[in-house]
Design a protein around this motif. Structure first.
Motif, PDB file in Angstrom:
ATOM      1  N   LEU A  88       0.794  -1.307   0.045  1.00 21.25           N
ATOM      2  CA  LEU A  88      -0.161  -0.008  -0.159  1.00 21.25           C
ATOM      3  C   LEU A  88       0.996   1.238   0.128  1.00 21.25           C
ATOM      4  O   LEU A  88       0.174   2.403   0.166  1.00 21.25           O
ATOM      5  CB  LEU A  88      -0.943   0.009   1.131  1.00 21.25           C
ATOM      6  CG  LEU A  88      -1.960  -1.276   1.288  1.00 21.25           C
ATOM      7  CD1 LEU A  88      -2.843  -0.961   2.411  1.00 21.25           C
ATOM      8  CD2 LEU A  88      -2.662  -1.369   0.030  1.00 21.25           C
ATOM      9  N   ASN A 128      -9.383   7.067   4.331  1.00 11.26           N
ATOM     10  CA  ASN A 128      -9.517   5.732   4.971  1.00 11.26           C
ATOM     11  C   ASN A 128      -8.345   5.691   5.963  1.00 11.26           C
ATOM     12  O   ASN A 128      -7.318   6.645   5.883  1.00 11.26           O
ATOM     13  CB  ASN A 128      -9.360   4.700   4.118  1.00 11.26           C
ATOM     14  CG  ASN A 128     -10.307   3.435   4.354  1.00 11.26           C
ATOM     15  OD1 ASN A 128     -10.637   3.330   5.288  1.00 11.26           O
ATOM     16  ND2 ASN A 128     -10.978   3.086   2.998  1.00 11.26           N
ATOM     17  N   THR A 144      -4.788   7.891   5.355  1.00 12.37           N
ATOM     18  CA  THR A 144      -4.556   8.394   4.066  1.00 12.37           C
ATOM     19  C   THR A 144      -4.474   9.877   3.998  1.00 12.37           C
ATOM     20  O   THR A 144      -4.821  10.603   4.856  1.00 12.37           O
ATOM     21  CB  THR A 144      -5.728   8.205   2.991  1.00 12.37           C
ATOM     22  OG1 THR A 144      -6.769   8.703   3.616  1.00 12.37           O
ATOM     23  CG2 THR A 144      -5.870   6.383   2.822  1.00 12.37           C
ATOM     24  N   TYR A 276     -11.757   4.048  -1.641  1.00  9.70           N
ATOM     25  CA  TYR A 276     -11.023   3.206  -2.164  1.00  9.70           C
ATOM     26  C   TYR A 276      -9.692   3.778  -2.584  1.00  9.70           C
ATOM     27  O   TYR A 276      -9.531   5.061  -2.986  1.00  9.70           O
ATOM     28  CB  TYR A 276     -11.763   2.752  -3.495  1.00  9.70           C
ATOM     29  CG  TYR A 276     -10.737   1.831  -4.217  1.00  9.70           C
ATOM     30  CD1 TYR A 276     -10.504   0.539  -3.917  1.00  9.70           C
ATOM     31  CD2 TYR A 276     -10.016   2.285  -5.347  1.00  9.70           C
ATOM     32  CE1 TYR A 276      -9.596  -0.221  -4.607  1.00  9.70           C
ATOM     33  CE2 TYR A 276      -9.346   1.689  -6.304  1.00  9.70           C
ATOM     34  CZ  TYR A 276      -9.031   0.329  -5.650  1.00  9.70           C
ATOM     35  OH  TYR A 276      -8.203  -0.446  -6.255  1.00  9.70           O
ATOM     36  N   ALA A 280      -6.508  -1.402  -1.891  1.00 16.80           N
ATOM     37  CA  ALA A 280      -7.353  -1.422  -0.868  1.00 16.80           C
ATOM     38  C   ALA A 280      -8.067  -2.949  -0.830  1.00 16.80           C
ATOM     39  O   ALA A 280      -8.529  -3.123   0.068  1.00 16.80           O
ATOM     40  CB  ALA A 280      -8.169  -0.240  -0.747  1.00 16.80           C
ATOM     41  N   GLU A 284      -8.973  -5.274   2.655  1.00 17.55           N
ATOM     42  CA  GLU A 284     -10.374  -4.610   2.793  1.00 17.55           C
ATOM     43  C   GLU A 284     -10.840  -4.766   4.478  1.00 17.55           C
ATOM     44  O   GLU A 284     -11.295  -3.866   5.307  1.00 17.55           O
ATOM     45  CB  GLU A 284     -11.334  -5.106   2.059  1.00 17.55           C
ATOM     46  CG  GLU A 284     -12.866  -4.506   2.221  1.00 17.55           C
ATOM     47  CD  GLU A 284     -13.849  -5.035   3.279  1.00 17.55           C
ATOM     48  OE1 GLU A 284     -14.577  -4.280   3.741  1.00 17.55           O
ATOM     49  OE2 GLU A 284     -13.490  -6.200   3.965  1.00 17.55           O
ATOM     50  N   LEU A 287      -9.504  -2.041   6.787  1.00 13.84           N
ATOM     51  CA  LEU A 287      -9.924  -0.560   6.660  1.00 13.84           C
ATOM     52  C   LEU A 287     -10.793  -0.021   7.833  1.00 13.84           C
ATOM     53  O   LEU A 287     -11.553  -0.845   8.341  1.00 13.84           O
ATOM     54  CB  LEU A 287     -10.530  -0.592   5.272  1.00 13.84           C
ATOM     55  CG  LEU A 287      -9.371  -0.948   4.006  1.00 13.84           C
ATOM     56  CD1 LEU A 287     -10.268  -0.578   2.744  1.00 13.84           C
ATOM     57  CD2 LEU A 287      -8.316  -0.291   4.157  1.00 13.84           C
TER      58      LEU A 287
END
Length: 486
Positions: A88, A128, A144, A276, A280, A284, A287
């Motif tokens: 990520l 997120n 994020t 999204y 991601a 999932e 999150l």
């Protein structure tokens, strides 16, 4: 019965985790034994292989097989944080580079009595957050850039309190274990030669053709296929056990710590439909804002989370409460809502849901983002990458694992094979049986050749000695066969 409350949820995670480790060892240890069974053949001790004395071989090598399997599990379990951070593009930050995030995060960690976790930022406009780390020393909370810019300080505190609650409840450790189970199953599925499943890079299934020469290998592949099928059922069960209720429990714990339900409600609403970002779909379950079960995810719907807070914490609502916001004026203006009324600045009232807070599409449907394409055949490149470009090698491996996890469940049978591969298997087995029946003079000779004992005995004899298992009749203490009959 479903676990209720924070303490019961944490206990549920511990029980499930221990159960999965036990089932994992029972499932994968036989696969490791089958693979170890080939080692004596390579070392020239053919009569000491699993094919000649399966029970004796299993008793001798079961401890080693169990250690191998648990070591593979531990490697995936403790390597999960690094894998997620790499996949990520999470950049670890400090109080100097991201003072606002680290300050709020440290405050919340102190309130929950936890050691300060690491903090990271994902440079994307999506909104997120996630928590990863199997042990206290590995714990990290990543957010994020879009979430940092869109949420005020109280909303970020609520999000971090939610993620810290996942650490305390054991959710992060349980998800690491879940991932380790899948990684081990996928590794064996990708690298285990003793399986019936199709080699996705070959048009002709040569492992079936080779099995005609020594049908005992086909029988072993059948056993390996059944164990592999059982392993995948364990993985699916582990996936299904990731309960959507964990987010409701973490929300409730965040409210207990922050006493600010409006902030958590508005944070959920602001992230809904904006969650999204690239990669991601792989993680999932980690999150803060993910897909509900109806969309293939593991989260409760956003509206259910908002309504639950209004029901359990109605006495904590204080409409009009002053919010903390240390963002600069430009960032606040850029993230201000278009609709009038300033949603998020005054908070939601208990039991009410504004139009902006209503749960709409989540922003990404997992099935639409999951690639089921098989990565190209690696060839010699993979060997080079394993040494000189580990990141590229891991990216190829993730692609192989992804297509395994997300492939359509194409009616695999008890052998873990599709109809096509079952036909290959049945054809190869029938060809082997017919061939050895045609060159055998008696049922005993047929069984001896079919099991491979005759060829293995000849192999050892050509090497000068016939080696054997201690439990084999006629085996000397030094591990060689007494051929004199005395």
């Amino acid at each position: 019965m479903a676990a209720r409350g924070f303490a019961a949820h944490a206990a549920h995670n511990r029980r499930k985790g221990l159960m999965f480790v036990g089932l994992y060892a029972l499932t994968f240890a036989p696969v490791a034994l089958l693979l170890l069974g080939i080692v004596p053949l390579v070392l020239g001790n053919a009569m000491g292989s699993v094919f000649v004395d399966p029970l004796g071989f299993a008793l001798r090598y079961a401890p080693l097989a169990t250690v191998m399997v648990l070591a593979l599990l531990a490697r995936s379990y403790f390597g999960f944080r690094r894998e997620v951070a790499e996949a990520l593009s999470i950049r670890e930050v400090s109080a100097k580079s991201e003072p606002r995030l680290v300050r709020i995060g440290e405050e919340q960690a102190i309130l929950q009595g936890l050691a300060r976790p690491r903090f990271g930022v994902i440079e994307t406009r999506a909104r997120n957050a996630l928590s990863i780390g199997a042990t206290p020393g590995q714990r990290m909370i990543a957010v994020t850039r879009g979430l940092l810019d869109a949420l005020d300080d109280d909303e970020i505190a609520a999000v971090i309190a939610h993620e810290l609650a996942h650490f305390r409840a054991g959710d992060a450790a349980f998800l690491s274990l879940n991932h380790a189970l899948f990684r081990t199953a996928a590794w064996l599925q990708t690298n285990n030669p003793l399986k019936i499943d199709k080699n996705v890079h070959e048009k002709v299934q040569w492992h079936m053709v080779v099995g005609v020469v020594l049908p005992i290998f086909l029988i072993v592949m059948g056993i390996g296929g059944m164990i592999t099928a059982l392993a995948w059922r364990l993985v699916r069960h582990a996936d299904a056990s990731v309960r959507a209720a964990r987010d409701l429990v973490a929300d409730a714990e965040a409210l207990r710590i922050t006493h600010f339900p409006e902030a958590l409600q508005s944070a959920i609403a602001k992230c809904e439909g904006q969650g999204y970002f690239k990669g991601a779909e792989r993680y999932e379950a980690l999150l803060f804002s993910g897909n509900p079960a109806a969309q293939g995810g593991t989260h409760p719907p956003a509206q259910e989370r908002i309504d639950a807070m209004a029901g359990v914490a109605s006495e904590l609502f204080m409409p009009g409460r002053q919010r903390r916001d240390t963002r600069d004026a430009i960032t606040r203006a850029a993230s201000a809502p278009v609709a009038s009324g300033g949603f998020g600045r005054r908070g939601l009232q208990a039991g009410l849901a504004t139009a902006a807070a209503k749960a709409g599409p989540n922003g990404f449907v997992l099935a639409d983002r999951r690639s089921q394409e098989v990565p190209p055949r690696p060839g010699l490149w993979l060997l080079w990458a394993q040494v000189f470009d580990r990141e590229a090698a891991r990216a190829w491996q993730r692609g192989m694992y992804d297509q395994l996890r997300w492939r359509v469940e194409d009616d695999r049978n008890i052998l873990g094979a599709t109809d096509e591969m079952t036909l290959w298997y049945a054809g190869a087995l029938a060809a082997g049986l017919l061939f050895y029946a045609s060159i055998s003079n008696s049922p005993g000779e047929f069984l001896d050749k079919l099991s491979g004992r005759e060829w293995l005995r000849q192999s050892d004899a050509a090497a000068g000695e016939i080696f054997c298992s201690p439990t084999t009749p006629g085996c000397r203490p030094d591990g060689t066969m007494n051929l004199s009959g005395k």
